[in-house]
Design a protein around this motif. Sequence first.
Motif, PDB file in Angstrom:
ATOM      1  N   LYS A  96      36.866  55.698  39.137  1.00  0.00           N
ATOM      2  CA  LYS A  96      35.977  56.654  39.786  1.00  0.00           C
ATOM      3  C   LYS A  96      34.553  56.583  39.258  1.00  0.00           C
ATOM      4  O   LYS A  96      33.604  56.621  40.029  1.00  0.00           O
ATOM      5  CB  LYS A  96      36.519  58.076  39.645  1.00  0.00           C
ATOM      6  N   PRO A  97      34.339  56.538  37.943  1.00  0.00           N
ATOM      7  CA  PRO A  97      32.928  56.543  37.468  1.00  0.00           C
ATOM      8  C   PRO A  97      32.233  55.224  37.668  1.00  0.00           C
ATOM      9  O   PRO A  97      31.052  55.113  37.370  1.00  0.00           O
ATOM     10  CB  PRO A  97      33.079  56.876  35.985  1.00  0.00           C
ATOM     11  N   LEU A  98      32.951  54.162  38.106  1.00  0.00           N
ATOM     12  CA  LEU A  98      32.326  52.841  38.198  1.00  0.00           C
ATOM     13  C   LEU A  98      31.581  52.705  39.515  1.00  0.00           C
ATOM     14  O   LEU A  98      31.936  53.310  40.517  1.00  0.00           O
ATOM     15  CB  LEU A  98      33.400  51.742  38.098  1.00  0.00           C
ATOM     16  N   LYS A  99      30.517  51.880  39.465  1.00  0.00           N
ATOM     17  CA  LYS A  99      29.738  51.577  40.655  1.00  0.00           C
ATOM     18  C   LYS A  99      29.371  50.120  40.610  1.00  0.00           C
ATOM     19  O   LYS A  99      29.340  49.512  39.536  1.00  0.00           O
ATOM     20  CB  LYS A  99      28.490  52.445  40.744  1.00  0.00           C
ATOM     21  N   PRO A 100      29.079  49.500  41.777  1.00  0.00           N
ATOM     22  CA  PRO A 100      28.746  48.076  41.818  1.00  0.00           C
ATOM     23  C   PRO A 100      27.589  47.752  40.889  1.00  0.00           C
ATOM     24  O   PRO A 100      26.614  48.481  40.822  1.00  0.00           O
ATOM     25  CB  PRO A 100      28.354  47.852  43.288  1.00  0.00           C
ATOM     26  N   GLY A 101      27.711  46.661  40.182  1.00  0.00           N
ATOM     27  CA  GLY A 101      26.686  46.209  39.250  1.00  0.00           C
ATOM     28  C   GLY A 101      26.958  46.576  37.803  1.00  0.00           C
ATOM     29  O   GLY A 101      26.312  46.065  36.889  1.00  0.00           O
ATOM     30  N   ASP A 102      27.894  47.551  37.567  1.00  0.00           N
ATOM     31  CA  ASP A 102      28.213  47.922  36.180  1.00  0.00           C
ATOM     32  C   ASP A 102      28.890  46.742  35.470  1.00  0.00           C
ATOM     33  O   ASP A 102      29.718  46.035  36.047  1.00  0.00           O
ATOM     34  CB  ASP A 102      29.139  49.147  36.150  1.00  0.00           C
ATOM     35  N   LYS A 103      28.555  46.556  34.227  1.00  0.00           N
ATOM     36  CA  LYS A 103      29.174  45.504  33.416  1.00  0.00           C
ATOM     37  C   LYS A 103      30.266  46.108  32.533  1.00  0.00           C
ATOM     38  O   LYS A 103      30.053  47.166  31.915  1.00  0.00           O
ATOM     39  CB  LYS A 103      28.119  44.805  32.546  1.00  0.00           C
ATOM     40  N   LEU A 104      31.437  45.444  32.463  1.00  0.00           N
ATOM     41  CA  LEU A 104      32.579  45.916  31.694  1.00  0.00           C
ATOM     42  C   LEU A 104      33.056  44.810  30.761  1.00  0.00           C
ATOM     43  O   LEU A 104      32.841  43.617  31.003  1.00  0.00           O
ATOM     44  CB  LEU A 104      33.724  46.336  32.629  1.00  0.00           C
ATOM     45  N   VAL A 105      33.725  45.225  29.691  1.00  0.00           N
ATOM     46  CA  VAL A 105      34.311  44.282  28.730  1.00  0.00           C
ATOM     47  C   VAL A 105      35.828  44.445  28.794  1.00  0.00           C
ATOM     48  O   VAL A 105      36.353  45.537  28.538  1.00  0.00           O
ATOM     49  CB  VAL A 105      33.805  44.555  27.293  1.00  0.00           C
ATOM     50  N   ASN A 106      36.559  43.395  29.166  1.00  0.00           N
ATOM     51  CA  ASN A 106      38.025  43.372  29.207  1.00  0.00           C
ATOM     52  C   ASN A 106      38.543  42.748  27.915  1.00  0.00           C
ATOM     53  O   ASN A 106      38.211  41.602  27.582  1.00  0.00           O
ATOM     54  CB  ASN A 106      38.529  42.556  30.395  1.00  0.00           C
ATOM     55  N   GLN A 107      39.335  43.532  27.165  1.00  0.00           N
ATOM     56  CA  GLN A 107      39.895  43.039  25.898  1.00  0.00           C
ATOM     57  C   GLN A 107      41.308  42.534  26.141  1.00  0.00           C
ATOM     58  O   GLN A 107      42.186  43.264  26.571  1.00  0.00           O
ATOM     59  CB  GLN A 107      39.907  44.164  24.845  1.00  0.00           C
ATOM     60  N   PHE A 108      41.524  41.235  25.857  1.00  0.00           N
ATOM     61  CA  PHE A 108      42.837  40.606  25.923  1.00  0.00           C
ATOM     62  C   PHE A 108      43.341  40.348  24.512  1.00  0.00           C
ATOM     63  O   PHE A 108      42.622  40.554  23.532  1.00  0.00           O
ATOM     64  CB  PHE A 108      42.770  39.291  26.712  1.00  0.00           C
ATOM     65  N   VAL A 109      44.531  39.876  24.391  1.00  0.00           N
ATOM     66  CA  VAL A 109      45.123  39.666  23.075  1.00  0.00           C
ATOM     67  C   VAL A 109      44.381  38.580  22.303  1.00  0.00           C
ATOM     68  O   VAL A 109      44.316  38.605  21.078  1.00  0.00           O
ATOM     69  CB  VAL A 109      46.630  39.326  23.211  1.00  0.00           C
ATOM     70  N   ASP A 110      43.753  37.634  23.022  1.00  0.00           N
ATOM     71  CA  ASP A 110      43.074  36.521  22.328  1.00  0.00           C
ATOM     72  C   ASP A 110      41.556  36.627  22.442  1.00  0.00           C
ATOM     73  O   ASP A 110      40.866  35.647  22.189  1.00  0.00           O
ATOM     74  CB  ASP A 110      43.544  35.183  22.899  1.00  0.00           C
ATOM     75  N   GLY A 111      40.979  37.720  22.860  1.00  0.00           N
ATOM     76  CA  GLY A 111      39.533  37.849  22.876  1.00  0.00           C
ATOM     77  C   GLY A 111      39.052  38.740  24.017  1.00  0.00           C
ATOM     78  O   GLY A 111      39.847  39.280  24.780  1.00  0.00           O
ATOM     79  N   ASP A 112      37.719  38.861  24.114  1.00  0.00           N
ATOM     80  CA  ASP A 112      37.089  39.710  25.127  1.00  0.00           C
ATOM     81  C   ASP A 112      36.400  38.842  26.180  1.00  0.00           C
ATOM     82  O   ASP A 112      35.985  37.717  25.907  1.00  0.00           O
ATOM     83  CB  ASP A 112      36.035  40.619  24.487  1.00  0.00           C
ATOM     84  N   ILE A 113      36.253  39.440  27.396  1.00  0.00           N
ATOM     85  CA  ILE A 113      35.496  38.776  28.460  1.00  0.00           C
ATOM     86  C   ILE A 113      34.728  39.854  29.208  1.00  0.00           C
ATOM     87  O   ILE A 113      35.220  40.948  29.452  1.00  0.00           O
ATOM     88  CB  ILE A 113      36.425  37.983  29.414  1.00  0.00           C
ATOM     89  N   THR A 114      33.445  39.550  29.538  1.00  0.00           N
ATOM     90  CA  THR A 114      32.575  40.508  30.239  1.00  0.00           C
ATOM     91  C   THR A 114      32.601  40.228  31.737  1.00  0.00           C
ATOM     92  O   THR A 114      32.479  39.076  32.162  1.00  0.00           O
ATOM     93  CB  THR A 114      31.126  40.360  29.740  1.00  0.00           C
ATOM     94  N   VAL A 115      32.786  41.288  32.530  1.00  0.00           N
ATOM     95  CA  VAL A 115      32.858  41.163  33.989  1.00  0.00           C
ATOM     96  C   VAL A 115      31.876  42.160  34.601  1.00  0.00           C
ATOM     97  O   VAL A 115      31.384  43.054  33.923  1.00  0.00           O
ATOM     98  CB  VAL A 115      34.278  41.432  34.519  1.00  0.00           C
ATOM     99  N   GLN A 116      31.603  41.968  35.888  1.00  0.00           N
ATOM    100  CA  GLN A 116      30.695  42.857  36.616  1.00  0.00           C
ATOM    101  C   GLN A 116      31.386  43.417  37.850  1.00  0.00           C
ATOM    102  O   GLN A 116      32.012  42.688  38.604  1.00  0.00           O
ATOM    103  CB  GLN A 116      29.420  42.093  37.031  1.00  0.00           C
ATOM    104  N   VAL A 117      31.215  44.728  38.039  1.00  0.00           N
ATOM    105  CA  VAL A 117      31.854  45.414  39.169  1.00  0.00           C
ATOM    106  C   VAL A 117      31.130  45.031  40.461  1.00  0.00           C
ATOM    107  O   VAL A 117      29.905  45.068  40.528  1.00  0.00           O
ATOM    108  CB  VAL A 117      31.828  46.935  38.970  1.00  0.00           C
ATOM    109  N   GLU A 118      31.878  44.704  41.496  1.00  0.00           N
ATOM    110  CA  GLU A 118      31.284  44.357  42.791  1.00  0.00           C
ATOM    111  C   GLU A 118      31.582  45.441  43.813  1.00  0.00           C
ATOM    112  O   GLU A 118      32.496  46.224  43.652  1.00  0.00           O
ATOM    113  CB  GLU A 118      31.841  43.020  43.293  1.00  0.00           C
TER     114      GLU A 118
END
Length: 442
Positions: free
Chosen positions: A420-442
Amino acid sequence: MNVPPDEVLSVNQLNQQIKHLLEGNYSSCWLRGEISNFRRQSSGHCYFSLKDAKSQISAVLFRGDATRLNIDLKEGEQVIVNGRVTAYEPRGTYQIICRTIIKEGEGRLQLEFERLKKKLAEEGLFDADRKQVIPVMPKKIAVITSPTGAAVQDFLRILKRRNWGGHVIVLPAKVQGVEAPEEIIQRVKDAQSIGGVELIVLTRGGGSIEDLWAFNNEALARTVADCPIPTISAIGHEIDFVLTDFVSDKRVETPSGAAELISSYFIECLDRINRLGAAMDESVFGLLERHMQELRYLGSRLEGYSPVNRLEALSLKLDDLQNRLLASFRGGLYQNNDRLNQLSQRLFALSPVNEIHLMKAHVQNLESRFEKVSGDYILNKQDHLKSLDSRLKQSSIQQTLKRGYAMVRTIDGKIISSKKPLKPGDKLVNQFVDGDITVQVE
């Protein structure tokens, strides 16, 4: 001989009548002659005689007029003067009070200049309501001048020094000589045909009246007066005046003054922009500092809610409970052993041998059962603790990540549990067991 008393004049009365007669008939006249007996008083007034081959007349040039004319008078110089004839009553002499003095070589041109000036003024070409407003920040200007003269170099140098951001088009023209007026007229017309020209500047350096005469041309004056584009006349020096000065929309004393006038508002705006930029920088830096302080405060609070910290706290609590449980079991065993010893002593003291054996067997049986029960109890509790420990580890973040899940956070570390609080263009960090990856909301 009888003379009527009312017909007899005093000397003063005669001089007064002559004074009124002269001033009434010669309130303004032009004279040509040679300066003689010239002297300048400490008061600044100039006294001299104006003579020709047959006669002479006394002349006075008062300090105010001498300062205004800014002319260097010399003994024996041929001049043309304009002034009023008056009588000096105490001495019974007459003289001319000079208002304008022109050197003989310049006299014809000056008279022609005054004639044209009067003619155009009477036609209304100098009227203020004909003047157009000079644009405060023109983007494109046309400069009509000699391309090799010092005037255009001074003009361009000042604009460059002031970092003026407009565009200058130099339209070359002769600014002296018989052909100059026609060339200047054609350049004024050329400037009108160039798209986007917002201002026309006519300029040249100083010189004698002969040098500047091209700008006293009647046809040129009318062309400038009728020009639909605002015009600036910057001819000669401060003391020089030509007809284009009067018919143009703005007269500036020098070419440098014209460049300063054109760029003045640009300089003012540039200074305002710099001051606003400095104020904006100060405001932005202050805002950033306040937000950084808030982020540091929120970071310290977030650290207290960190899963790692919570797991460490739970591990400490688990160890403490385990130690307390073992201590409790050991304390119960010790108490039972003490009680058995006391009973054994009482049995040994009171029972016969058979009863002792029976009781001993019974006690051993009880002891065996007790040890079995207590051992089972301890094992059950230990198994239960191991089960709790395993469940606690299975519910940890690392184990959850190993099962294919990912934890989503904002760039500043806030955990996202809902879209709900997300909007297009926001950048997020997804944490996996072997590291992090940065994604952008579309």
